[in-house]
Design an enzyme around this catalytic site. Structure first.
Site, PDB file in Angstrom:
ATOM      1  N   ASP A 217       0.828  -1.211   0.000  1.00  0.00           N
ATOM      2  CA  ASP A 217       0.000   0.000   0.000  1.00  0.00           C
ATOM      3  C   ASP A 217       0.858   1.255   0.000  1.00  0.00           C
ATOM      4  OD1 ASP A 217      -2.085  -1.727   0.139  1.00  0.00           O
ATOM      5  OD2 ASP A 217      -2.970  -0.917   1.953  1.00  0.00           O
ATOM      6  N   ASP A 223       8.191   3.619   8.574  1.00  0.00           N
ATOM      7  CA  ASP A 223       7.612   3.507   9.922  1.00  0.00           C
ATOM      8  C   ASP A 223       7.033   2.131  10.219  1.00  0.00           C
ATOM      9  OD1 ASP A 223       5.209   3.634   8.513  1.00  0.00           O
ATOM     10  OD2 ASP A 223       4.360   5.255   9.713  1.00  0.00           O
ATOM     11  N   CYS A 362       0.751   4.952  11.736  1.00  0.00           N
ATOM     12  CA  CYS A 362       0.150   5.457  10.494  1.00  0.00           C
ATOM     13  C   CYS A 362      -1.090   6.309  10.733  1.00  0.00           C
ATOM     14  CB  CYS A 362      -0.232   4.302   9.574  1.00  0.00           C
ATOM     15  SG  CYS A 362       1.090   3.159   9.184  1.00  0.00           S
TER      16      CYS A 362
END
Length: 372
Positions: A217, A223, A362
């Site tokens: 994605d 992260d 996120c």
């Protein structure tokens, strides 16, 4: 308020995540093609994350008009809920990257501003996660308007999850993401480095080849793979299973980190944090999604799950738990040892966020405090 000079030229830099926050920003999920069963399960986990963070610092959750009352009902009263339009709720990537200016001023106050990067749904019209991201593109600007902060707009496509900084001049990122032609095809590595230095106030970029296996994605956001724990110390997603496709990625990134120095000339200490055992989307989970313009999610797909995707709050660490009892416990112990002065809170059910393509880091965006 906008400013045409770059942040670094004005004395701004991006602080480390462990520095003091005034609040945390989050969105509220609802799109049924990415959050199963009309986001009922996803909203429950978002509420858990927001509640956990709110024990350490203020939290603002933004929700679309049709979801404001629902969000208000599910969240504790100490959390502010604002009405704001968005295409989805990934505030790390669509919110502003906050920077601070600590040059001595008459009132001796540290000024906070925000960078409003360009956003293209993680890959543009062909490779992005959804076809319409017009509302997401306005979120950073709206947040800065709400807070009456200086806005530094930038035409370069960049998501907040693709960078980590140590607050002392070093940024870590992945080639897999920032050099992907679906972001900034007209910019070279050197061009991107130059812009990061101008806007983040950094002096050195450490380029890792890879993000987490299966993180399609975001094209390998850092992260989910690696983060700074403190200056000179990084934490890396790891597996000892040589048959896992993640293994080669972790080994190659480890090799780069073990030879790298930061902006201060320090060799890096590397803490390995094992990923959970492979998790896959079930038929039931896939069946709970509705077809709109979002990326199709298919049963049997391996989820990009990593404990690296945690949020550093004031005096706290809010991290995902995936139901792998042994690995969840191991992650708690590693995080507790790495952050001895912070309380580690593991959020059960974080699998729901992974099903939609990310995790706790996120969906959060730290807003640094203005220090007197």
């Amino acid at each position: 308020m906008e400013n045409k000079a770059s942040p670094a030229e004005r004395g701004y830099h991006m602080p480390a995540e462990w520095e003091n926050h005034s609040q945390c920003w989050m969105g509220w999920p609802e799109r049924p093609d990415n959050w199963r069963e009309d986001a009922v399960h996803g909203q429950c986990v978002f509420a858990k994350v927001a509640s956990a963070i709110s024990k350490f610092e203020s939290v603002t959750v933004c929700a679309r008009a049709s979801q404001w009352a629902n969000a208000r009902d599910q969240l504790p009263q100490n959390i502010r809920v604002l009405e704001m339009s968005m295409n989805d709720a990934w505030f790390r990537d669509i919110g502003p990257t906050f920077v601070v200016c600590d040059r001595p001023l008459e009132n001796k106050t540290q000024i906070v501003a925000g960078i409003d990067w360009n956003f293209n749904s993680w890959g543009g019209a062909i490779e992005g996660c959804y076809a319409d991201w017009d509302l997401d593109s306005l979120v950073a600007r709206k947040i800065l308007e709400v807070e009456r902060l200086i806005r530094f707009p930038h035409s370069m496509v960049l998501e907040g999850g693709s960078i980590h900084v140590d607050g002392e001049g070093t940024c870590i990122t992945t080639e897999e993401c920032l050099l992907n032609p679906n972001r900034n095809p007209d910019l070279t590595r050197e061009d991107i480095e130059h812009q990061l230095k101008l806007y983040l106030g950094i002096k050195k970029i450490i380029w890792l080849p890879w993000g987490l296996y299966g993180d399609d994605d975001t094209n390998g956001h850092v992260d989910n793979m690696c983060c700074f724990v403190k200056p000179g110390v990084v934490m890396l997603a790891w597996t000892d299973d040589e048959h896992d496709p993640q293994y080669e990625r972790s080994v190659e990134d480890y090799s780069i980190l073990s030879k790298a120095t930061d902006a201060q000339g320090r060799m890096l200490q590397i803490i390995k944090l094992c990923i959970p055992r492979p998790l896959f989307m079930t038929e039931e989970e896939a069946a709970g999604l509705k077809a709109l313009d979002g990326k199709q999610r298919i049963s049997g797909t391996r989820l990009a799950t990593s404990y690296i995707n945690f949020y550093i709050a004031n005096k706290g660490i809010v991290a995902p738990a995936f139901g792998d009892e042994e690995r969840d416990k191991e992650a708690f112990c590693v995080l507790s040892e790495a952050f001895p002065d912070r309380e580690v809170v593991m959020i059960p059910g974080a699998r729901e966020i992974a099903l939609a393509g990310g995790n706790i880091h996120c969906i959060t965006q730290q807003h640094p405090a203005g220090l007197v």
